[in-house]
Enzyme design. Structure first.
Site, mmCIF file in Angstrom:
data_model
loop_
_atom_site.group_PDB
_atom_site.id
_atom_site.type_symbol
_atom_site.label_atom_id
_atom_site.label_comp_id
_atom_site.label_asym_id
_atom_site.label_seq_id
_atom_site.Cartn_x
_atom_site.Cartn_y
_atom_site.Cartn_z
ATOM 1 N N GLU A 182 71.071 -84.961 111.002
ATOM 2 C CA GLU A 182 69.606 -84.875 111.008
ATOM 3 C C GLU A 182 68.933 -86.228 111.205
ATOM 4 O O GLU A 182 67.911 -86.327 111.876
ATOM 5 C CB GLU A 182 69.109 -84.231 109.712
ATOM 6 C CG GLU A 182 69.516 -82.770 109.537
ATOM 7 C CD GLU A 182 70.948 -82.608 109.052
ATOM 8 O OE1 GLU A 182 71.585 -83.617 108.698
ATOM 9 O OE2 GLU A 182 71.442 -81.462 109.041
ATOM 10 N N PHE A 213 66.778 -80.281 104.869
ATOM 11 C CA PHE A 213 67.557 -81.276 105.617
ATOM 12 C C PHE A 213 66.667 -82.078 106.567
ATOM 13 O O PHE A 213 67.031 -83.171 106.985
ATOM 14 C CB PHE A 213 68.687 -80.582 106.389
ATOM 15 C CG PHE A 213 69.457 -79.622 105.537
ATOM 16 C CD1 PHE A 213 69.851 -79.995 104.249
ATOM 17 C CD2 PHE A 213 69.754 -78.349 105.974
ATOM 18 C CE1 PHE A 213 70.546 -79.107 103.437
ATOM 19 C CE2 PHE A 213 70.454 -77.452 105.171
ATOM 20 C CZ PHE A 213 70.844 -77.834 103.899
#
Lengths: 251, 328
Positions: free
Chosen positions: B71, B96
């Protein structure tokens, strides 16, 4: 600059000064009169704390008058303690939180490739910075997307704030790591101007892979009492030290 | 903005409402943007089948990038893409996205004021069986605190579509919260959507309920029941939490003299806090807040969780009565 500011990062600026000189005055296609020129090569300073050397290169190139250099880190200055794209002409991207620059460079490389733009993207990283996981996420992605227009440079001065890189958190074998992430690797003496230049030329010819130039450098290069001293990572010289340093550099 | 009658669906008990997850509206909007706006690119972190960006990927494979389970790099690459004039839509679960990549969002996106759009799926407790690790309950707080960021929580799938289309038109970073579960479709084909303009879904006299996301439906349901008990509730859909519609909030608080906030999010720093920041300074009135009280969620069916954590229409109604009491 750091002397006037009373703070800043001379060590890692000096270790990358030769690399920056080659990039801005020999290798990169750029036009200070037209900082947003679409076909320019892009430079990203992932190790944002080394901005004094970038500001010097930009001022020398003509992006802004040199008188600004004396305002580094001061209130209302266009020269922030770490680079900010919205304040300084010629700065492509804000940075300062380590480990983020290579992702930005990879995204830019991907975007320019989509557009068929043949510009090159350079990203200067510190060695201590490579301890950040995001660098390796970006390295993986750049290899995966075959970003041959992306050229990373590691300023391998082997010192970080808390001491020698190998002692704090070892990186060796560094070249193997990059190769394992599907990058071309060129190792070079980061203070040998002609070798740096040929490394960049070779990197620019890559057909399918991104290239990293691992430049072996000396932190504090050119100033005897700063060389290889971790203590000069984030400390400005006092008056006496400043005068000694200037004498050595001009010597 | 007061909603006209044909801007709001008939509010009934849950099982008789048409329902769809807000991620559907997001996916639809991306498909529309695919043809309309060539600069749009979409990034995902190995969750494209769940976030439904896979639909965009199928139709526009050259403008879709699966960055893998990384991410932080995804946010940075989106930033880089935006520097070349693209409009990246970055999608993964809210935890996330907003949580794991917060510093990347702060430094690389917000500080640099890059034109990157963030869509955080799986917002709220209603994520269900995946449990606490996947239930984003903090994104509104940690996104709205960032300068340059705008934060939108659509109340249904139609609004999610409109919010996504609007985000593509705006410059700078935008965070859109999406949900996993089907939720009632409240708005109609005709309902307008303007970023930063709160919607008065139902006018009322005695108390104002300010809600976002799924809680708008539950607030309307509570308001309907309270009408029968003689309490007239105004229900506001505060879909844009930042920039917040100060004028609308102050006007309604002045009119009714009591405010309830309802969100599927931690109370600390969330939508209710944002409302309180405005009203405490401009028009202090008795306030009650419905939301998650400094606790993590757990596994369970979405509606079981909503009940256990006191986020139902009945909980809103109780808060309304407490506020009305305090007015006296």
């Amino acid at each position: 600059m750091t002397y006037k500011a009373g703070s800043g990062h001379p060590g890692g600026s000096l270790s990358s000064a030769d690399i920056m000189a080659v990039l801005y005055f020999d290798i990169m296609r750029h036009d200070p009169k037209e900082p947003k020129w679409e076909k320019r090569d892009r430079f990203f300073l992932s190790k944002g704390h080394a901005c004094p050397v970038l500001y010097a290169a930009l001022a020398e190139s003509g992006y802004f008058p040199k008188k600004h250099l004396a305002t580094f880190r001061q209130l209302n200055s266009i020269l922030q303690g770490h680079p900010h794209r919205l304040k300084t002409p010629g700065i492509e991207m804000s940075s300062g939180s380590l480990g983020q620059g290579l992702s930005i460079a990879a995204g830019t490389a991907l975007g320019l490739k989509m557009d068929g733009n043949r510009s090159k993207i350079f990203c200067l990283m510190g060695d201590g910075e490579l301890q950040e996981g995001q660098i390796w996420e970006a390295a993986m992605a750049a290899g995966h997307f075959k970003l041959n227009n992306l050229i990373g440079i590691v300023d391998y001065n082997n010192l970080q704030i808390d001491g020698p890189v190998e002692k704090v958190m070892g990186l060796a074998p560094l070249a193997d790591k990059w190769r394992a992430f599907r990058w071309n690797v060129i190792e070079v003496d980061g203070h040998d101007i002609s070798r740096i230049k040929s490394a960049f030329i070779k990197a620019g010819q890559s057909k399918t892979k991104p290239t990293v130039i691992i430049a072996r450098t000396i932190k504090g290069k050119g100033i005897s009492f700063m060389e290889n001293q971790a203590g000069w990572h984030g400390k400005a010289p006092n008056k006496e030290e400043y005068e000694m340093a200037m004498q050595e550099l001009n010597g | 903005m007061i909603m006209k009658n044909n801007f709001l669906a008939k509010i009934t008990e849950l099982n008789s409402m048409e329902q769809q997850p807000t991620r559907f509206g997001y996916a639809d909007a991306l498909l529309e943007l695919g043809t309309r706006e060539k600069r749009v690119v979409v990034l995902d972190a190995d969750l494209s089948k769940s976030t439904l960006t896979s639909r965009f990927a199928e139709k526009y494979p050259k403008r879709f990038f699966d960055i893998g389970i990384a991410e932080q790099n995804m946010l940075g690459m989106a930033g880089g893409l935006s520097l070349t004039g693209k409009i990246p839509f970055v999608t993964t679960y809210g935890v996330f996205l907003a949580g794991r990549a917060w510093d990347q969002i702060r430094t690389s996106i917000c500080y640099a004021d890059l034109n990157v759009k963030l869509a955080g799926a799986h917002g709220g407790l209603s994520v269900g069986p995946d449990g606490a690790t996947h239930q984003a309950l903090e994104e509104i707080s940690i996104m709205r605190v960032l300068p340059n960021m705008k934060v939108i929580v659509p109340c249904d799938t139609r609004q999610a579509r409109l919010a996504t289309l609007a985000a593509a038109q705006m410059s700078g970073p935008v965070y859109i919260r999406l949900g996993r579960e089907p939720i009632p479709v409240l708005t109609t084909q005709k309902t307008p959507f303007n970023v930063g303009k709160a919607q008065i879904m139902k006018p009322g006299r005695d108390v104002t309920i300010i809600a976002c996301g799924l809680m708008v439906y539950l607030s309307l349901l509570a308001a309907q029941k309270l009408t029968k008990e003689g309490i007239s509730c105004e229900v506001i859909n505060l879909h844009t939490i930042k920039p917040i519609d100060r004028k609308a909030l102050i006007a309604s608080a002045k009119k009714t003299g009591a405010v309830i906030t309802a969100e599927e999010h931690q109370l600390a720093g969330g939508m209710g806090s944002a409302v309180a920041e405005v009203l405490a300074q401009e028009c202090p009135v008795p306030m009650e807040m419905v939301g998650v009280r400094d606790t993590f969620g757990e596994s369970g069916q979405p509606w079981e969780l909503m009940k256990k954590y006191h986020l139902m229409d009945g909980d809103i109604a109780k808060a309304v009565k407490r506020a009305v009491q305090r007015k006296k």
